[in-house]
Design a protein around this motif. Structure first.
Motif, PDB file in Angstrom:
ATOM      1  N   ILE A 188       0.853  -1.203   0.000  1.00 50.51           N
ATOM      2  CA  ILE A 188       0.000   0.000   0.000  1.00 50.51           C
ATOM      3  C   ILE A 188       0.885   1.249   0.000  1.00 50.51           C
ATOM      4  CG2 ILE A 188      -1.662   1.347   1.372  1.00 50.51           C
ATOM      5  CD1 ILE A 188      -2.811  -1.415   2.318  1.00 50.51           C
ATOM      6  N   ALA A 189       1.914   1.226   0.828  1.00 48.93           N
ATOM      7  CA  ALA A 189       2.819   2.382   0.925  1.00 48.93           C
ATOM      8  C   ALA A 189       3.501   2.672  -0.409  1.00 48.93           C
ATOM      9  CB  ALA A 189       3.863   2.124   2.008  1.00 48.93           C
ATOM     10  N   ARG A 190       3.769   1.622  -1.183  1.00 45.63           N
ATOM     11  CA  ARG A 190       4.435   1.810  -2.476  1.00 45.63           C
ATOM     12  C   ARG A 190       3.456   2.025  -3.623  1.00 45.63           C
ATOM     13  NH1 ARG A 190       9.708  -1.045  -3.337  1.00 45.63           N
ATOM     14  NH2 ARG A 190      10.676  -1.309  -1.303  1.00 45.63           N
ATOM     15  N   GLY A 191       2.157   2.020  -3.296  1.00 41.22           N
ATOM     16  CA  GLY A 191       1.155   2.233  -4.338  1.00 41.22           C
ATOM     17  C   GLY A 191       0.896   1.003  -5.201  1.00 41.22           C
ATOM     18  N   VAL A 192       1.400  -0.156  -4.765  1.00 46.82           N
ATOM     19  CA  VAL A 192       1.148  -1.404  -5.517  1.00 46.82           C
ATOM     20  C   VAL A 192      -0.298  -1.841  -5.300  1.00 46.82           C
ATOM     21  CG1 VAL A 192       1.839  -3.815  -5.801  1.00 46.82           C
ATOM     22  CG2 VAL A 192       3.557  -2.079  -5.254  1.00 46.82           C
ATOM     23  N   LEU A 193      -0.768  -1.662  -4.074  1.00 45.23           N
ATOM     24  CA  LEU A 193      -2.165  -1.949  -3.750  1.00 45.23           C
ATOM     25  C   LEU A 193      -2.837  -0.624  -3.403  1.00 45.23           C
ATOM     26  CD1 LEU A 193      -1.851  -5.075  -1.373  1.00 45.23           C
ATOM     27  CD2 LEU A 193      -2.553  -5.086  -3.775  1.00 45.23           C
ATOM     28  N   PRO A 194      -4.143  -0.511  -3.707  1.00 43.38           N
ATOM     29  CA  PRO A 194      -4.848   0.719  -3.347  1.00 43.38           C
ATOM     30  C   PRO A 194      -4.979   0.846  -1.835  1.00 43.38           C
ATOM     31  CG  PRO A 194      -6.388  -0.948  -4.142  1.00 43.38           C
ATOM     32  CD  PRO A 194      -5.010  -1.513  -4.338  1.00 43.38           C
ATOM     33  N   SER A 195      -5.064   2.085  -1.349  1.00 44.66           N
ATOM     34  CA  SER A 195      -5.289   2.291   0.088  1.00 44.66           C
ATOM     35  C   SER A 195      -6.676   1.787   0.452  1.00 44.66           C
ATOM     36  CB  SER A 195      -5.202   3.785   0.426  1.00 44.66           C
ATOM     37  OG  SER A 195      -3.892   4.223   0.233  1.00 44.66           O
TER      38      SER A 195
ATOM     39  N   ALA B 155     -10.248   1.301   2.594  1.00 49.86           N
ATOM     40  CA  ALA B 155     -11.160   2.248   3.247  1.00 49.86           C
ATOM     41  C   ALA B 155     -10.823   2.346   4.731  1.00 49.86           C
ATOM     42  CB  ALA B 155     -12.598   1.789   3.054  1.00 49.86           C
ATOM     43  N   ALA B 156     -10.567   1.181   5.341  1.00 53.86           N
ATOM     44  CA  ALA B 156     -10.187   1.162   6.754  1.00 53.86           C
ATOM     45  C   ALA B 156      -8.710   0.805   6.836  1.00 53.86           C
ATOM     46  CB  ALA B 156     -11.018   0.126   7.500  1.00 53.86           C
ATOM     47  N   PRO B 157      -7.981   1.416   7.765  1.00 49.06           N
ATOM     48  CA  PRO B 157      -6.548   1.131   7.831  1.00 49.06           C
ATOM     49  C   PRO B 157      -6.273  -0.327   8.208  1.00 49.06           C
ATOM     50  CG  PRO B 157      -7.245   2.467   9.707  1.00 49.06           C
ATOM     51  CD  PRO B 157      -8.429   2.357   8.793  1.00 49.06           C
ATOM     52  N   VAL B 158      -5.256  -0.898   7.593  1.00 46.91           N
ATOM     53  CA  VAL B 158      -4.808  -2.242   7.959  1.00 46.91           C
ATOM     54  C   VAL B 158      -3.706  -2.062   8.996  1.00 46.91           C
ATOM     55  CG1 VAL B 158      -3.736  -4.363   7.123  1.00 46.91           C
ATOM     56  CG2 VAL B 158      -5.244  -3.046   5.613  1.00 46.91           C
ATOM     57  N   ASP B 159      -3.905  -2.582  10.188  1.00 47.49           N
ATOM     58  CA  ASP B 159      -2.820  -2.487  11.164  1.00 47.49           C
ATOM     59  C   ASP B 159      -2.441  -3.877  11.633  1.00 47.49           C
ATOM     60  OD1 ASP B 159      -4.540  -3.314  13.180  1.00 47.49           O
ATOM     61  OD2 ASP B 159      -5.101  -1.261  13.696  1.00 47.49           O
ATOM     62  N   GLU B 160      -1.500  -3.926  12.559  1.00 45.03           N
ATOM     63  CA  GLU B 160      -0.987  -5.242  12.949  1.00 45.03           C
ATOM     64  C   GLU B 160      -2.019  -6.060  13.707  1.00 45.03           C
ATOM     65  OE1 GLU B 160       0.423  -2.720  16.500  1.00 45.03           O
ATOM     66  OE2 GLU B 160      -0.105  -2.421  14.408  1.00 45.03           O
ATOM     67  N   LYS B 161      -3.097  -5.398  14.169  1.00 50.70           N
ATOM     68  CA  LYS B 161      -4.120  -6.147  14.899  1.00 50.70           C
ATOM     69  C   LYS B 161      -5.256  -6.590  13.967  1.00 50.70           C
ATOM     70  CE  LYS B 161      -3.391  -4.265  19.498  1.00 50.70           C
ATOM     71  NZ  LYS B 161      -2.564  -3.073  19.288  1.00 50.70           N
ATOM     72  N   ALA B 162      -5.153  -6.237  12.686  1.00 51.82           N
ATOM     73  CA  ALA B 162      -6.220  -6.576  11.746  1.00 51.82           C
ATOM     74  C   ALA B 162      -6.421  -8.091  11.703  1.00 51.82           C
ATOM     75  CB  ALA B 162      -5.849  -6.069  10.357  1.00 51.82           C
ATOM     76  N   ASP B 163      -7.668  -8.552  11.629  1.00 49.13           N
ATOM     77  CA  ASP B 163      -7.855  -9.995  11.570  1.00 49.13           C
ATOM     78  C   ASP B 163      -7.475 -10.488  10.177  1.00 49.13           C
ATOM     79  OD1 ASP B 163     -10.192 -10.599   9.836  1.00 49.13           O
ATOM     80  OD2 ASP B 163     -11.198  -9.252  11.247  1.00 49.13           O
ATOM     81  N   MET B 164      -7.149 -11.775  10.119  1.00 55.75           N
ATOM     82  CA  MET B 164      -6.546 -12.302   8.899  1.00 55.75           C
ATOM     83  C   MET B 164      -7.498 -12.272   7.716  1.00 55.75           C
ATOM     84  SD  MET B 164      -3.545 -12.561   9.593  1.00 55.75           S
ATOM     85  CE  MET B 164      -3.011 -13.136   7.988  1.00 55.75           C
ATOM     86  N   LYS B 165      -8.807 -12.300   8.012  1.00 58.76           N
ATOM     87  CA  LYS B 165      -9.748 -12.285   6.882  1.00 58.76           C
ATOM     88  C   LYS B 165      -9.623 -10.988   6.091  1.00 58.76           C
ATOM     89  CE  LYS B 165     -12.729 -15.401   9.292  1.00 58.76           C
ATOM     90  NZ  LYS B 165     -13.654 -15.429  10.393  1.00 58.76           N
TER      91      LYS B 165
END
Ligand SMILES: [Zn+2]
Length: 432
Positions: free
Chosen positions: A287-294, A296-306
């Motif tokens: 995401i940071a490199r623009g390979v994937l779009p940002s 809607a909700a931030p992905v953080d280290e606590k994000a569930d795997m789904k």
């Protein structure tokens, strides 16, 4: 009489006496079987003992006679082979996203398989009910009589208390705290149950199924399994023994510093492997490199795997199709992972690295080449012997297959110290 000893409740299964385990192990490791004379040569047991033990193993249906072979002068020799359908073990992998069950025969080959989404919010009792129900279905569907079932081996995310079979505080399973999984699964299934860390199950499975497959693997006594799931961990075998450490947390490689930049880790530093090279870490980088779009909700280290799975698969597909920027994300991840591999290689004088786990396969083609190149050209690499860096042979079910192999390994691998503990009747103290 040789019998499968289920012991009391959750005691580990063990087949027969030490000599029986020695003979069974020799037969198992030899491709194409062994004659009684060869077994005596390999094990150091007398011809008479081998004769007696073989007869018992045949009676128990653990081995079979597989025809006569002419080998030099004298009578043709009757060959003895493992009887794969002689016993079975169930392996279960409890992952934050998926529950995988396999039924493996005495060789460790999977004869039945099923997979389910981990119940929403993953309450332990729901998961236990699901495992018990699906185990019965799996065994029934494969027409295996319960008497041939050695037990159930469960691979879970650490940390755990191995001896008590208690899952302590796994990441991404917030409702799982101090769950006595071994005890409740024993009650729910009536089977002996082993619980171990996913990375440990994976390395035991790799060794079990790799043994005898070719000469190099037959002699494997030191292996590091780099387990790539929601997090990263190493399953270590040194001098033929799994390395757990005092509190069963050995193999934690997540805080090895592999870069001088990156997001701040829970440990307060930057550049930790467990922040940068996990599926979440790769998605954030992309995401940071623009390979994937940002998102809607931030992905953080606590994000569930789904929520991580979809962008992660998208990144993998982009790289597979040759997207230069996506490939660069994985190349860089490989360089970072290689730094941790070099640390392990130097620390343990280790040259045999196997990579696998639930998220490994989609990126393995890109990542492994990068890891290999960076390890082999590393100026920090101390061991001089050839390094082997390979994909697991078992595939993405490696932790579930490894769970079954934990049971097979406990049941049929001869261990003098373990037999002594067993003879004292100590409950659940049979260390793997
Ligand atoms: Zn850290």
């Amino acid at each position: 009489m040789l019998a499968v000893s289920f012991g009391r409740g959750s005691n580990l299964p063990a087949i027969g006496s030490y000599n029986q385990a020695v003979v069974l192990d020799a037969i198992r490791r030899a491709r194409g079987g062994l004659s009684r004379v060869e077994i005596a040569q390999r094990t150091g047991l007398t011809a008479q003992t081998v004769g007696n033990v073989s007869r018992k193993l045949l009676q128990e249906g653990l081995i079979r006679e597989s025809g006569r072979v002419i080998n030099g002068p004298g009578k043709p020799r009757q060959m003895l082979q493992l009887r794969p359908a002689g016993r079975f073990a169930v392996g279960v992998h409890v992952d934050p996203a998926v529950i995988t069950l396999v039924l493996a025969n005495l060789e460790g080959s999977v004869v039945a398989h099923s997979r389910y989404r981990t119940p929403s919010s993953s309450r332990p009792n729901e998961v236990v009910d699901l495992i018990a129900r699906r185990t019965r279905e799996l065994v029934r569907g494969a027409d295996v009589v319960p008497e041939r079932l050695l037990g159930l081996g469960v691979a879970v995310p650490g940390p755990i208390d191995v001896e008590a079979g208690v899952v302590l505080d796994p990441p991404l399973l917030p409702l799982w705290r101090d769950v006595p999984l071994r005890q409740v699964l024993t009650e729910a299934t009536g089977l002996p149950v082993l619980v171990d860390k996913d990375a440990i199950a994976a390395v035991v499975g790799e060794l079990w199924l790799g043994a005898g497959a070719d000469d190099r693997r037959k002699e494997r006594t030191g292996v590091a399994f780099v387990y790539y799931g929601a997090g990263l961990a190493a399953g270590l075998v040194v001098n033929g023994e799994t390395v757990r450490g005092k509190g069963s947390v050995a193999g934690n490689i997540g805080h090895i510093t592999v870069d001088d930049r990156g997001p701040t880790c829970s440990c307060g530093r930057v550049g930790c492997l467990g922040m940068l090279v996990t599926p979440q870490g790769l998605v954030l980088e992309a995401i940071a490199r623009g390979v994937l779009p940002s998102p809607a909700a931030p992905v953080d280290e606590k994000a569930d795997m789904k929520s991580v799975e979809r962008p992660f698969m998208r990144l993998a597909r982009l790289a597979e199709r040759g997207d230069v920027a996506a490939r660069e994300v994985l190349r860089q991840a490989g360089v970072r992972l290689a730094r941790a591999v070099v640390v392990l290689a130097n620390l343990l004088d280790m040259d045999d690295f196997v990579f696998g786990g639930p998220f490994w396969r989609p990126i393995s083609a890109q990542l492994l080449d990068s890891v290999r190149e960076a390890v082999l050209t590393s100026t920090a690499l101390v061991p001089k012997q050839a390094m082997h860096l390979v994909d697991t042979r078992i595939g993405e079910d490696v932790a579930a297959v490894g769970g079954a192999c934990l049971v097979l390994d406990a049941a049929v691998t001869p261990r003098p110290a373990a037999m002594l503990i067993s003879a004292k009747g100590s409950s659940g103290a049979l260390a793997l």
